[in-house]
Each structure stands twice: as C-alpha cells, then as structure tokens.
Design a protein around this motif. Structure first.
Motif, PDB file in Angstrom:
ATOM      1  N   GLU A 323      44.345 119.918   2.014  1.00 45.01           N
ATOM      2  CA  GLU A 323      45.049 119.083   1.044  1.00 45.01           C
ATOM      3  C   GLU A 323      44.117 118.737  -0.123  1.00 45.01           C
ATOM      4  OE1 GLU A 323      48.014 118.163   0.444  1.00 45.01           O
ATOM      5  OE2 GLU A 323      47.696 116.484  -0.912  1.00 45.01           O
ATOM      6  N   VAL A 324      42.912 118.286   0.206  1.00 47.99           N
ATOM      7  CA  VAL A 324      41.981 117.894  -0.858  1.00 47.99           C
ATOM      8  C   VAL A 324      41.577 119.114  -1.688  1.00 47.99           C
ATOM      9  CG1 VAL A 324      39.726 116.869  -1.347  1.00 47.99           C
ATOM     10  CG2 VAL A 324      41.141 115.952   0.500  1.00 47.99           C
ATOM     11  N   ALA A 325      41.451 120.254  -1.026  1.00 48.79           N
ATOM     12  CA  ALA A 325      41.050 121.470  -1.758  1.00 48.79           C
ATOM     13  C   ALA A 325      42.090 121.819  -2.815  1.00 48.79           C
ATOM     14  CB  ALA A 325      40.861 122.629  -0.790  1.00 48.79           C
ATOM     15  N   ARG A 326      43.369 121.714  -2.478  1.00 52.71           N
ATOM     16  CA  ARG A 326      44.375 122.069  -3.492  1.00 52.71           C
ATOM     17  C   ARG A 326      44.449 120.983  -4.563  1.00 52.71           C
ATOM     18  NH1 ARG A 326      50.059 120.506  -3.230  1.00 52.71           N
ATOM     19  NH2 ARG A 326      50.159 118.637  -1.967  1.00 52.71           N
ATOM     20  N   GLU A 327      44.195 119.715  -4.163  1.00 48.98           N
ATOM     21  CA  GLU A 327      44.211 118.642  -5.154  1.00 48.98           C
ATOM     22  C   GLU A 327      43.052 118.799  -6.139  1.00 48.98           C
ATOM     23  OE1 GLU A 327      43.818 115.051  -2.895  1.00 48.98           O
ATOM     24  OE2 GLU A 327      45.814 115.164  -2.002  1.00 48.98           O
ATOM     25  N   GLN A 328      41.861 119.161  -5.636  1.00 45.95           N
ATOM     26  CA  GLN A 328      40.674 119.030  -6.472  1.00 45.95           C
ATOM     27  C   GLN A 328      39.896 120.310  -6.749  1.00 45.95           C
ATOM     28  OE1 GLN A 328      38.041 115.814  -5.426  1.00 45.95           O
ATOM     29  NE2 GLN A 328      39.642 114.714  -4.310  1.00 45.95           N
ATOM     30  N   LEU A 329      39.968 121.298  -5.848  1.00 46.34           N
ATOM     31  CA  LEU A 329      39.000 122.398  -5.935  1.00 46.34           C
ATOM     32  C   LEU A 329      39.559 123.747  -6.353  1.00 46.34           C
ATOM     33  CD1 LEU A 329      37.073 121.745  -2.569  1.00 46.34           C
ATOM     34  CD2 LEU A 329      36.535 120.846  -4.818  1.00 46.34           C
ATOM     35  N   ILE A 330      40.776 124.052  -5.970  1.00 47.62           N
ATOM     36  CA  ILE A 330      41.264 125.436  -6.109  1.00 47.62           C
ATOM     37  C   ILE A 330      42.008 125.624  -7.425  1.00 47.62           C
ATOM     38  CG2 ILE A 330      42.729 127.213  -5.080  1.00 47.62           C
ATOM     39  CD1 ILE A 330      42.247 125.828  -2.360  1.00 47.62           C
ATOM     40  N   ASP A 331      41.535 126.575  -8.216  1.00 49.13           N
ATOM     41  CA  ASP A 331      42.169 126.896  -9.503  1.00 49.13           C
ATOM     42  C   ASP A 331      43.053 128.128  -9.366  1.00 49.13           C
ATOM     43  OD1 ASP A 331      40.817 124.857 -10.743  1.00 49.13           O
ATOM     44  OD2 ASP A 331      39.284 126.161 -11.639  1.00 49.13           O
ATOM     45  N   PRO A 332      44.056 128.280 -10.234  1.00 50.15           N
ATOM     46  CA  PRO A 332      44.818 129.524 -10.257  1.00 50.15           C
ATOM     47  C   PRO A 332      43.873 130.715 -10.426  1.00 50.15           C
ATOM     48  CG  PRO A 332      45.879 127.892 -11.651  1.00 50.15           C
ATOM     49  CD  PRO A 332      44.566 127.299 -11.219  1.00 50.15           C
ATOM     50  N   GLY A 333      44.192 131.797  -9.736  1.00 50.27           N
ATOM     51  CA  GLY A 333      43.380 133.012  -9.857  1.00 50.27           C
ATOM     52  C   GLY A 333      42.140 133.028  -8.995  1.00 50.27           C
ATOM     53  N   ILE A 566      52.831 108.276  11.527  1.00 44.64           N
ATOM     54  CA  ILE A 566      52.766 108.997  10.246  1.00 44.64           C
ATOM     55  C   ILE A 566      51.318 108.964   9.774  1.00 44.64           C
ATOM     56  CG2 ILE A 566      53.466 109.022   7.828  1.00 44.64           C
ATOM     57  CD1 ILE A 566      56.142 107.888   8.626  1.00 44.64           C
ATOM     58  N   GLN A 567      50.816 110.141   9.429  1.00 44.37           N
ATOM     59  CA  GLN A 567      49.412 110.232   9.015  1.00 44.37           C
ATOM     60  C   GLN A 567      49.318 110.868   7.630  1.00 44.37           C
ATOM     61  OE1 GLN A 567      46.844 112.353  11.754  1.00 44.37           O
ATOM     62  NE2 GLN A 567      45.102 111.156  11.032  1.00 44.37           N
ATOM     63  N   CYS A 568      48.575 110.214   6.753  1.00 44.77           N
ATOM     64  CA  CYS A 568      48.451 110.698   5.368  1.00 44.77           C
ATOM     65  C   CYS A 568      47.481 111.882   5.313  1.00 44.77           C
ATOM     66  CB  CYS A 568      47.936 109.587   4.465  1.00 44.77           C
ATOM     67  SG  CYS A 568      49.016 108.151   4.475  1.00 44.77           S
ATOM     68  N   GLY A 569      47.762 112.782   4.391  1.00 47.34           N
ATOM     69  CA  GLY A 569      46.929 113.978   4.278  1.00 47.34           C
ATOM     70  C   GLY A 569      45.636 113.756   3.517  1.00 47.34           C
ATOM     71  N   SER A 570      45.598 112.721   2.685  1.00 50.14           N
ATOM     72  CA  SER A 570      44.369 112.447   1.937  1.00 50.14           C
ATOM     73  C   SER A 570      44.362 110.991   1.509  1.00 50.14           C
ATOM     74  CB  SER A 570      44.252 113.350   0.698  1.00 50.14           C
ATOM     75  OG  SER A 570      45.206 112.961  -0.279  1.00 50.14           O
ATOM     76  N   VAL A 571      43.209 110.549   1.036  1.00 53.41           N
ATOM     77  CA  VAL A 571      43.101 109.171   0.545  1.00 53.41           C
ATOM     78  C   VAL A 571      44.058 108.952  -0.623  1.00 53.41           C
ATOM     79  CG1 VAL A 571      41.554 107.645  -0.749  1.00 53.41           C
ATOM     80  CG2 VAL A 571      40.786 108.676   1.375  1.00 53.41           C
ATOM     81  N   ALA A 572      44.183 109.975  -1.468  1.00 50.27           N
ATOM     82  CA  ALA A 572      45.096 109.840  -2.611  1.00 50.27           C
ATOM     83  C   ALA A 572      46.529 109.638  -2.130  1.00 50.27           C
ATOM     84  CB  ALA A 572      45.000 111.085  -3.493  1.00 50.27           C
ATOM     85  N   VAL A 573      46.908 110.345  -1.077  1.00 50.42           N
ATOM     86  CA  VAL A 573      48.253 110.178  -0.524  1.00 50.42           C
ATOM     87  C   VAL A 573      48.399 108.758   0.041  1.00 50.42           C
ATOM     88  CG1 VAL A 573      49.875 110.973   1.248  1.00 50.42           C
ATOM     89  CG2 VAL A 573      48.493 112.635   0.007  1.00 50.42           C
ATOM     90  N   GLU A 574      47.392 108.310   0.750  1.00 56.35           N
ATOM     91  CA  GLU A 574      47.476 106.970   1.335  1.00 56.35           C
ATOM     92  C   GLU A 574      47.540 105.899   0.245  1.00 56.35           C
ATOM     93  OE1 GLU A 574      44.725 106.037   4.442  1.00 56.35           O
ATOM     94  OE2 GLU A 574      45.428 103.972   4.580  1.00 56.35           O
ATOM     95  N   ASN A 575      46.759 106.091  -0.808  1.00 58.94           N
ATOM     96  CA  ASN A 575      46.818 105.122  -1.910  1.00 58.94           C
ATOM     97  C   ASN A 575      48.223 105.062  -2.489  1.00 58.94           C
ATOM     98  OD1 ASN A 575      44.159 104.505  -1.605  1.00 58.94           O
ATOM     99  ND2 ASN A 575      43.440 105.856  -3.253  1.00 58.94           N
ATOM    100  N   PHE A 576      48.841 106.226  -2.647  1.00 56.14           N
ATOM    101  CA  PHE A 576      50.210 106.278  -3.169  1.00 56.14           C
ATOM    102  C   PHE A 576      51.153 105.492  -2.253  1.00 56.14           C
ATOM    103  CE2 PHE A 576      54.428 108.135  -2.969  1.00 56.14           C
ATOM    104  CZ  PHE A 576      54.814 108.172  -4.299  1.00 56.14           C
ATOM    105  N   VAL A 577      50.987 105.698  -0.973  1.00 53.77           N
ATOM    106  CA  VAL A 577      51.882 105.071   0.016  1.00 53.77           C
ATOM    107  C   VAL A 577      51.723 103.550   0.004  1.00 53.77           C
ATOM    108  CG1 VAL A 577      52.210 104.839   2.517  1.00 53.77           C
ATOM    109  CG2 VAL A 577      52.041 107.101   1.484  1.00 53.77           C
ATOM    110  N   ARG A 578      50.483 103.106  -0.108  1.00 55.86           N
ATOM    111  CA  ARG A 578      50.243 101.652  -0.063  1.00 55.86           C
ATOM    112  C   ARG A 578      50.615 100.993  -1.393  1.00 55.86           C
ATOM    113  NH1 ARG A 578      48.458 100.423   4.762  1.00 55.86           N
ATOM    114  NH2 ARG A 578      47.340 102.018   5.932  1.00 55.86           N
ATOM    115  N   ARG A 579      50.304 101.671  -2.508  1.00 59.90           N
ATOM    116  CA  ARG A 579      50.575 101.049  -3.812  1.00 59.90           C
ATOM    117  C   ARG A 579      52.060 100.981  -4.123  1.00 59.90           C
ATOM    118  NH1 ARG A 579      46.004 104.379  -6.602  1.00 59.90           N
ATOM    119  NH2 ARG A 579      44.225 103.144  -5.948  1.00 59.90           N
TER     120      ARG A 579
END
Ligand code: SF4
Length: 669
Positions: A323-333, A566-579
């Motif tokens: 999850e974090v890799a697609r959010e932050q690390l992996i670019d097209p191509g 229910i378990q969040c896939g990343s901290v960003a997901v959890e922040n979204f859920v709580r906020r």
C-alpha cells in the motif's frame, strides 16, 4: 555454491526420497528401512500439489538461516495430527534427490521451501511439473529439476548431460543453471566471464509489460522484446519486509562479506508491517524471540545499506508495504521487484511489479539489474460500470473462477484496459492488480488515465506530473496476447465469494472456488475481517463504513457471537478514517479498528481463526488451507464482509438493506 558437473550422476551412498501418497512409505524411507526405485512406483503414487506452506510453514520461516530452516523441512506435512517429518528427518535421511508428482511447490512464493530441501542435502528435485515461482527458486538456489524418466535413467547408473536439465529454459536461465545458481552466475557476469545473449527481436507491436521490459534493457534503444526473450534489465526499485529482509542481509554477507554494498539504496526500502501483530496471535507467541531477531536484523540491514526506512514508530507500522509503495514509491513505467507475492499490486500505477525470493532480491539489490524471461500477457477489456453493491473484489473473484481456474492467467501478465477502467477508482484498480498472484499470474498492470495522474498528484504533492506522463505505457493496437483478450461487462457482475472447499470431498480451499452469494445457502460466521493489502485502502474503509453507518442508523450492532475487525492499510488510511468520523461509526457499531499492518495471509495477524470450527468471511486475498488459522475462510468483498458482520451469516450488501431489517428487529443500541 558449486557449479554442477557436465554429466549428472547419483552419488554412491546417497539416497532418493519418494514423497508418496502413502505416508507409511515415507515414514519407512525416513527411518532408513526402505529404498525405492522409480520402477517400484507410478507417478500416480506420488504426492501432487505439494504446497510450499507444507514444506516450510510460516513459523519455520521465523529462522532466517537456511541451515536452521532445513531442520524443520516439511514440518507442515501433518498426518493424523502428527508431523510426518520430525525435526532433522530430511537431513538425517542422507537424501540427494526428492521425488513428487504434479505441480510441486504450489501456494506461496516462499523460497524457504527450496532452502529447506537444499540445506538438507537435496541437489535434484524430480516432479511431473513444478509451480512456476517454485521452479524459479530452485533455479536461483542451484537445485536441478528433472522428470521421472530422468530419475529412472539416473537410478540405472546412467549419467545425464547437464544440458538436459537446462532444456526448456531461456538462454540466460540456462547460464544460471550451469553456474549453480544466481549468485555464482552474477559473480561471473561481474567478472566479465559470461557473455550474455542479446535478443534480436525487431520492431513489433508490444503489450504494456513488454514495453516496460524493453525500456529497461541497457544500451541505446529503442529495444523490442517478445515473450520468451531472455533479457537483462535494470530494476528501478524494490522493498522487503521483516519476514524476509534478514535472509537478504544474511545472503549478502555470506556472498560478498560484511562490507557488502547495494547499488541504489534510495530506490529500495524496508517495511515493518507483516509481523507487527504476530505477538497477539496465540500460536505465534512461542516465536516472539525469533520474530524480534528478524526485526533487529532488518534494522541492521537498513543501517548498513541506507535503504529507505519504513520501520514502526512506537509500535505502529507506517503501513503495509504494498500500500505504501503505491502511495509513495512506484511511478508509472517503473520495473519494481520486492520479496512478497503481492508486489503485483504496484501495477495499478501503470508499473511492472512482481515478487521474488530472497536470493533473487539480494542479487538484484547488489547488482542493480536482474534477468527476466519476457512473459506472455492476457488482456481484460473492461466495459460498463459495476452495479451498486458490487466491487472490484467481486470482479476478481469472477476472474479467478472463469479465467484463473482454467489456467489462462498462469504465469502471464494480466493487463486491464478498456472504458470500464475509468469507472473504477485507483483503490479499486489496486484490488485487481493485488490479486494477480492468486490468479497464479506473473503480475497485473492497469492502463493509465486522467485518474491515475490525479491520484498520484493528490498523494504526492509537488510531484512533476508531466514527468510521470512521459513514463506511461499503453499497449500497441496489434499487441499479441497469448492468453487471449476478454471483454468483461462490469454491469453484469453480482456479489461473489470464494468458498473454503470441502476437504472430505477432496475440494481444496482455494481463491478460485467462486460462487454467487445467492447460491451458497445459509453460512453463519464467527469472524468478519476487513483489511490486508487487498482491502485496507481508503475506498475499502469507505465501503465498510457505508454498510456500518446504515446498520448503526438502523439501530444495529455487530451480530452476537461475531467479531468484526477492520485494519487500515497505512497510516494515511488510518488518518483519513479518524479525521473523517469513520472511526466513531465503527466504534458505535462494535467494530474493532486496528492500526496498520497485516500478517493475515501468513497466520500472523488479526482476524486469523483459532479453531477448526470457526468460520471467517474475509476481504483478504487467499483462503489456502491453514494460511489464516485452522478455520474455514470465505473470501468476499468489503461490502459483503461488513453486511455479514451485522446479519451473522454471509450476506451480500444491498443499499438500504438494514432499514428493512430494522423494521422487523428490536433496536439493539
Ligand atoms: S494479505 Fe497481508 S500478509 Fe498477506 S501478502 Fe498481503 S499484506 Fe502480506
């Protein structure tokens, strides 16, 4: 590793172990009372579908040194509640050949399965067929593979040319086999002792996967490739997690000494995510010390190499690596490799990403390149739009049943294109790529569109979107798909599950066991689990919340006797859920909301069952027997999981369903 001789013979005094369907024959061989020959048996007498989990269950993999892993080789082969292979049984048997039936090494991609055999003295594996990733792991480790006729000849004293063990492999893999495995091969390449064959494929229309591989070939392009070409390609980046990193570190130290270096540390990363909750699984507590050693070795690797660090902070994981890799690390191509079979999830970003074993990963982080046989592709043209109550998970369960079960996706790249893609969010598209590994595909990749760039810009403020656009690939109009092109009208799909099979009738628990929910009858549940790399994304949390909110508004709580996690896939997901107040709704409903992390499909995380009678409905990706505890596991969409948690039985969600229920039932708040 030793280079194999040009003529392969059995070593006098060494033995051959036949893994027979009759467990008593195995016991007698292990006790040294019986030595069989191939002519004593038929291939039908041999065990088929030997699962890598049976060869090395997860708890065995808590040891990182292959010599320790080998002591518990085949610890997961249980007969009448007892281990068929006691500790050290394979090592003490003095075997050098191991023989089985069809599809040896199915299940997960874990390389430890091969290590357990190799460090027990096995140098030749004989089978009617091998699972593709397992075969690759044998090759990386320098274990030769052959068939039953070759064994017959070996047992008569005949020497078989090494070339016969190389037949059917691409030219580079043949070189790896001839050198005795990946590390000796790479060292020979680095020393200039090997001339690598270069494919001479001329201009041709290419698929997305072919275009990415062609672009990553060294030297001035443009390059062209076709399926079956053996190519050396640069790797853009990758990652490992605490279940695998220790081995990578160990192998690199063994091969290159304690001062070893990796090529592009800022392109690679480590994650603390897979064992973060292992201590809370009762069966795993006995291994706490080993798990802690794995964590420490990962930290040591990170400090030594300087790769990007996604360690837990105050015991909380930053997220599941995929999850974090697609959010932050992996670019097209990009071409990305990581030590986990769900690495394929990164294909959602229009990248080529797949999982590799620890040896391959150690080799490529050291060398900066890897060897690939260009895979074939299969294409899914998506049309129409999913109906309310139907999700990308239902689409994947449909593909698993109709396209993966007949093996059309086997070892191929699954390409998702067509106007239906635009109707799916990036999170939903990520469910498609994530489950390519359950389709036994090499990986999956989704065509890029405006939503791809909008999403990447949203997640990576300040990113140069024009640079990303230039990296995108799309299939050429006449690109060839050996697996075929299939149009799927999304509007025709209905909610599905994959059932846990029926071992009494010989039906294994498998993600391809698809069934329409309205045809499975009444299935009461004990556990509902929403999470994992497949279903811990923001849109999944929105799906859970959609159902939970309706239920709470109707005055319902999670059904009696059901645990809904229910378990969040990343901290960003959890922040979204709580906020955004989702967490409050979950709390009111009696849902247990868990910080990021996973371990669900390796029996090391929340949501795993504890006894065989428990029934789980889960939004995770795989239901192979025993991988998530001893109970029965049904795979389903996030909407189905949430609806089932309130009804207490597997139930497809339909919008407004709880309003009707509330009219009939007393308010339970
Ligand atoms: S489901 Fe969990 S344990 Fe399994 S691969 Fe995904 S993140 Fe890892």
């Amino acid at each position: 590793m030793m280079r194999p001789p040009e003529i392969i013979r059995l070593t006098p005094g060494k033995r051959v172990l036949f893994l027979t369907k009759d467990p008593e024959l195995i016991r007698r061989q292990l006790r040294g009372e019986l030595d069989l020959r191939m002519e004593d048996l038929t291939i039908d007498d041999l065990l088929d579908d030997i699962n890598t989990d049976a060869m090395t269950p997860a708890w065995v993999c808590f040891s990182h040194r292959p010599e320790d892993i080998a002591r518990d080789a085949y610890a997961g082969l249980i007969v009448d509640g007892k281990r068929l292979f006691e500790r050290d049984a394979l090592i003490h048997g003095n075997f050098e050949v191991i023989v089985s039936g069809l599809r040896k090494g199915v299940g997960s991609s874990r390389e430890t399965a091969v290590q357990a055999e190799k460090w027990s003295g096995i140098r030749i594996a004989i089978a009617a067929s091998f699972a593709p990733i397992h075969a690759r792991n044998n090759m990386s480790q320098g274990v030769l593979m052959g068939d039953h006729d070759m064994l017959r000849r070996l047992q008569t004293g005949e020497g078989i040319p090494l070339a016969e063990f190389c037949e059917g492999w691409d030219p580079i893999t043949q070189l790896v086999i001839r050198h005795g495995g990946l590390f000796p091969f790479s060292k020979a390449v680095a020393a200039g002792e090997v001339e690598l064959p270069k494919p001479d494929t001329g201009p041709r229309p290419m698929t997305m996967a072919e275009k990415i591989l062609a672009r990553h070939m060294p030297g001035d392009g443009p390059h062209y490739v076709q399926p079956g070409d053996a190519v050396v390609v640069q790797v853009d980046g990758g990652y490992s997690h605490e279940f695998t990193t220790a081995q990578v570190h160990y192998f690199l130290e063994q091969e290159y000494g304690p001062g070893y270096q990796v090529r592009n540390p800022d392109k690679f990363a480590v994650f603390e995510d897979h064992l973060i909750y292992a201590d809370e699984v009762p069966k795993m507590r006995a291994f706490s010390d080993k798990i802690e050693t794995l964590r420490q070795l990962q930290r040591e690797f990170q400090r030594h190499t300087g790769v990007r660090d996604f360690s837990a902070q105050d015991g909380i994981s930053p997220g599941i690596c995929h999850e974090v890799a697609r959010e932050q690390l992996i670019d097209p191509g990009d071409f990305i490799q990581a030590t986990d079979s769900h690495t394929c999830m990164g294909g959602v970003n229009n990248a080529l990403t797949w999982g590799v074993g620890a040896t391959e990963y150690a080799d490529l982080v050291h060398a900066g390149f890897t060897q690939v046989e260009v895979p074939e592709s299969i294409r899914f043209e998506l049309a129409g739009k999913l109906q309310p109550g139907v999700t990308a998970k239902d689409l994947m369960l449909y593909i698993l049943l109709h396209h993966a079960r007949p093996q059309w996706t086997l070892n191929r790249v699954m390409e998702f294109t067509g106007p239906g893609v635009a109707t799916l969010s990036m999170d939903e598209r990520a469910t498609l790529t994530n489950m390519a590994t359950e389709c036994s595909a090499r990986t999956a990749i989704v065509v890029a569109d405006a939503e791809t760039f909008r999403w990447l810009a949203e997640w990576r403020p300040g990113v140069d979107v024009e640079r990303l656009r230039r990296r995108v690939v799309a299939p050429d109009p006449d690109a060839e798909y050996a697996g075929g092109i299939y149009t799927i009208d999304l509007s025709t799909l209905r909610p599905m599950v994959a059932h846990p099979g029926n071992p009494d009738e010989g039906i294994p628990s498998d993600p391809t066991n698809g069934a329409w929910i309205d045809e499975i009858g009444d299935v009461p549940i004990d556990i509902a689990y929403g999470g994992s790399c497949t279903a811990g994304k923001i849109d999944d949390l929105i799906f859970y919340h959609q159902v939970v909110k309706e239920a709470v508004d109707a005055g319902l709580k999670v059904a009696d006797g059901v645990r809904f996690l229910i378990q969040c896939g990343s901290v960003a997901v959890e922040n979204f859920v709580r906020r955004n107040g989702l967490a409050d709704t979950f709390e009111r409903a009696g849902v247990t909301l868990i910080h990021p992390g996973c371990g669900a499909c390796i029996g090391c995380g929340p949501g795993v069952s504890e006894d065989p009678d428990q029934v789980t409905v889960s939004a995770i990706n795989r239901n192979y027997k025993g991988r998530s505890g001893p109970g029965k596991l049904w795979l389903a969409s996030p909407l189905t999981v949430a609806a089932s948690a309130f009804t207490g039985r597997i139930t497809a969600y339909t919008p407004g369903m709880f309003r009707k229920v509330a009219a009939r039932r007393p308010v339970l708040v």
